[in-house]
Design an enzyme around this catalytic site. Structure first.
Site, PDB file in Angstrom:
ATOM      1  N   SER A 141       0.861  -1.187   0.000  1.00 34.17           N
ATOM      2  CA  SER A 141       0.000   0.000   0.000  1.00 34.17           C
ATOM      3  C   SER A 141       0.893   1.232   0.000  1.00 34.17           C
ATOM      4  O   SER A 141       1.996   1.215   0.569  1.00 34.17           O
ATOM      5  CB  SER A 141      -0.874   0.019   1.259  1.00 34.17           C
ATOM      6  OG  SER A 141      -1.493   1.278   1.404  1.00 34.17           O
ATOM      7  N   TYR A 155      -2.153  -0.875  10.247  1.00 34.85           N
ATOM      8  CA  TYR A 155      -2.288  -1.282   8.836  1.00 34.85           C
ATOM      9  C   TYR A 155      -1.038  -0.863   8.064  1.00 34.85           C
ATOM     10  O   TYR A 155      -0.469  -1.672   7.314  1.00 34.85           O
ATOM     11  CB  TYR A 155      -3.532  -0.631   8.224  1.00 34.85           C
ATOM     12  CG  TYR A 155      -3.696  -0.889   6.742  1.00 34.85           C
ATOM     13  CD1 TYR A 155      -4.205  -2.088   6.275  1.00 34.85           C
ATOM     14  CD2 TYR A 155      -3.325   0.084   5.800  1.00 34.85           C
ATOM     15  CE1 TYR A 155      -4.350  -2.333   4.912  1.00 34.85           C
ATOM     16  CE2 TYR A 155      -3.476  -0.138   4.441  1.00 34.85           C
ATOM     17  CZ  TYR A 155      -3.990  -1.350   4.003  1.00 34.85           C
ATOM     18  OH  TYR A 155      -4.127  -1.588   2.648  1.00 34.85           O
TER      19      TYR A 155
HETATM   20  P1  NDP Z   1     -11.434  -5.987  -0.786  1.00 34.47           P
HETATM   21  O1  NDP Z   1     -11.824  -5.935   0.651  1.00 34.47           O
HETATM   22  O2  NDP Z   1     -12.273  -5.283  -1.780  1.00 34.47           O
HETATM   23  O3  NDP Z   1     -11.257  -7.527  -1.231  1.00 34.47           O
HETATM   24  C1  NDP Z   1     -10.507  -8.359  -0.401  1.00 34.47           C
HETATM   25  C2  NDP Z   1     -10.285  -9.694  -1.027  1.00 34.47           C
HETATM   26  O4  NDP Z   1      -9.416 -10.423  -0.151  1.00 34.47           O
HETATM   27  C3  NDP Z   1     -11.556 -10.505  -1.145  1.00 34.47           C
HETATM   28  O5  NDP Z   1     -11.444 -11.367  -2.248  1.00 34.47           O
HETATM   29  C4  NDP Z   1     -11.574 -11.299   0.168  1.00 34.47           C
HETATM   30  O6  NDP Z   1     -12.236 -12.559   0.111  1.00 34.47           O
HETATM   31  C5  NDP Z   1     -10.091 -11.554   0.349  1.00 34.47           C
HETATM   32  N1  NDP Z   1      -9.778 -11.755   1.762  1.00 34.47           N
HETATM   33  C6  NDP Z   1      -9.970 -10.904   2.794  1.00 34.47           C
HETATM   34  N2  NDP Z   1      -9.606 -11.481   3.938  1.00 34.47           N
HETATM   35  C7  NDP Z   1      -9.189 -12.737   3.613  1.00 34.47           C
HETATM   36  C8  NDP Z   1      -8.735 -13.843   4.373  1.00 34.47           C
HETATM   37  N3  NDP Z   1      -8.622 -13.793   5.711  1.00 34.47           N
HETATM   38  N4  NDP Z   1      -8.402 -14.978   3.723  1.00 34.47           N
HETATM   39  C9  NDP Z   1      -8.523 -15.059   2.379  1.00 34.47           C
HETATM   40  N5  NDP Z   1      -8.969 -14.060   1.601  1.00 34.47           N
HETATM   41  C10 NDP Z   1      -9.310 -12.922   2.236  1.00 34.47           C
HETATM   42  O7  NDP Z   1      -9.943  -5.440  -0.826  1.00 34.47           O
HETATM   43  P2  NDP Z   1      -9.112  -4.714  -2.010  1.00 34.47           P
HETATM   44  O8  NDP Z   1      -9.332  -5.409  -3.281  1.00 34.47           O
HETATM   45  O9  NDP Z   1      -9.342  -3.247  -1.900  1.00 34.47           O
HETATM   46  O10 NDP Z   1      -7.623  -4.961  -1.471  1.00 34.47           O
HETATM   47  C11 NDP Z   1      -6.748  -5.928  -2.047  1.00 34.47           C
HETATM   48  C12 NDP Z   1      -5.339  -5.652  -1.524  1.00 34.47           C
HETATM   49  O11 NDP Z   1      -4.946  -4.328  -1.894  1.00 34.47           O
HETATM   50  C13 NDP Z   1      -5.213  -5.716  -0.003  1.00 34.47           C
HETATM   51  O12 NDP Z   1      -3.974  -6.301   0.341  1.00 34.47           O
HETATM   52  C14 NDP Z   1      -5.248  -4.256   0.407  1.00 34.47           C
HETATM   53  O13 NDP Z   1      -4.614  -4.046   1.645  1.00 34.47           O
HETATM   54  C15 NDP Z   1      -4.522  -3.616  -0.742  1.00 34.47           C
HETATM   55  N6  NDP Z   1      -4.777  -2.189  -0.918  1.00 34.47           N
HETATM   56  C16 NDP Z   1      -6.032  -1.721  -1.225  1.00 34.47           C
HETATM   57  C17 NDP Z   1      -6.242  -0.363  -1.392  1.00 34.47           C
HETATM   58  C18 NDP Z   1      -7.570   0.224  -1.736  1.00 34.47           C
HETATM   59  O14 NDP Z   1      -7.696   1.476  -1.714  1.00 34.47           O
HETATM   60  N7  NDP Z   1      -8.585  -0.584  -2.072  1.00 34.47           N
HETATM   61  C19 NDP Z   1      -5.128   0.599  -1.234  1.00 34.47           C
HETATM   62  C20 NDP Z   1      -3.856   0.000  -0.938  1.00 34.47           C
HETATM   63  C21 NDP Z   1      -3.708  -1.341  -0.789  1.00 34.47           C
HETATM   64  P3  NDP Z   1     -13.829 -12.693   0.486  1.00 34.47           P
HETATM   65  O15 NDP Z   1     -14.553 -12.069  -0.671  1.00 34.47           O
HETATM   66  O16 NDP Z   1     -14.055 -14.158   0.584  1.00 34.47           O
HETATM   67  O17 NDP Z   1     -14.030 -11.945   1.761  1.00 34.47           O
END
Ligand code: NDP
Length: 246
Positions: A141, A155
């Site tokens: 991030s 975070y």
């Molecule tokens: P979302 O919350 O939109 O999606 C998260 C995804 O990760 C889902 O597919 C979810 O699965 C899965 N997930 C969450 N927890 C777990 C777990 N314990 N085990 C397995 N799978 C899990 O997140 P984003 O797409 O926004 O984020 C993706 C990555 O990008 C993350 O690492 C986040 O920190 C990073 N990021 C995001 C930013 C943003 O602004 N969106 C900015 C900077 C970094 P399920 O659907 O089954 O819950």
């Protein structure tokens, strides 16, 4: 474009958001793709269907990134299901807000376990499967490098840990011709951080380009780093944040 033809990829946390976009972009470039998810079985099945519609093999694996055994199992199932593994994308992550003074132990543990420990364990499990030209890309991030407001300290800490992990692992795997890189999104429109959410205007104000990114913006950087064209890039960071960290 088919510069990933014949490659086999695992993307963690790819039922929604950035992970889903990465999985589809890798498939678009010719890779077979396994994904993990925690709860969204239906959404994961939709992503697999979309991968298959591109003529590629898709595989959904339920695995909670907080569970070390599940993380290891997911890598083994992906390699077995796809007949090997060339690309690991450590994308699964959670955000929990709160000041250090107020954050619960449960939230601290969840952040560390999912955002950091699972990345280490998935990479460790993938190493025996990755051959020459293998790729590990993790999703950090922009907050891993700069913390422009309070309430996201832990975070940010978890994403900062991925910088050192990426550099160290690049040193370890370079002799095997395996690259290890980090992609750092800024504000990106997903369920985690919707572009019409409460924080959105504040984040846009901090972003020189003045807009949210979309998941495809992040996926483009990942597919490039996964491609043969990026063979000389390792141990480094690509920040896709609209200039937030400038
Ligand atoms: P979302 O919350 O939109 O999606 C998260 C995804 O990760 C889902 O597919 C979810 O699965 C899965 N997930 C969450 N927890 C777990 C777990 N314990 N085990 C397995 N799978 C899990 O997140 P984003 O797409 O926004 O984020 C993706 C990555 O990008 C993350 O690492 C986040 O920190 C990073 N990021 C995001 C930013 C943003 O602004 N969106 C900015 C900077 C970094 P399920 O659907 O089954 O819950």
């Amino acid at each position: 474009m088919s510069d990933l033809a014949g490659k086999r990829a695992l993307v963690t946390g790819a039922s929604r958001g950035i992970g889903a976009a990465i999985a589809l972009a890798l498939a678009e470039k010719g890779a077979d793709v396994a994904i993990t998810y925690e709860r969204s079985a239906d959404r994961a099945a939709d992503v697999v269907r979309a991968i298959e519609e591109k003529g590629r093999r898709g595989l959904a694996i339920q695995a909670d990134s907080a569970d070390p055994a599940a993380v290891k199992r997911s890598v083994e199932e992906a390699a077995e299901g796809l007949g090997g593994l060339d690309i690991l994308v450590n994308n699964a992550g959670i955000a929990r807000a709160g000041t250090v003074a107020e954050m619960s132990l449960a939230d601290i543990d969840a952040l560390l376990n999912i955002n950091v420990r699972a990345v280490v364990l998935a990479s460790q499990a993938a190493i025996p499967h990755l051959g020459q030209g293998g790729r590990i890309v993790s999703i950090g991030s922009s907050l891993g490098e700069r913390v422009p407001f309070p309430g996201v300290t832990v975070y940010s800490l978890t994403k900062s840990a991925l910088l050192a992990f990426t550099r160290g692992l690049a040193r370890e795997l370079g002799p095997h011709d395996i690259t290890v890189n980090l992609v750092q999104p800024g504000a990106t429109d997903t369920d985690m951080n919707p572009a019409d959410g409460e924080q959105a205007d504040g984040l846009r104000a901090l972003t020189p380009l003045g807009r949210y990114g979309n998941p495809q913006d992040v996926a483009a950087a990942v597919t490039f780093l996964a491609s043969p064209a990026a063979r000389q890039i390792t141990g480094t960071v690509v920040t896709v944040d609209g200039g937030l960290n400038a």
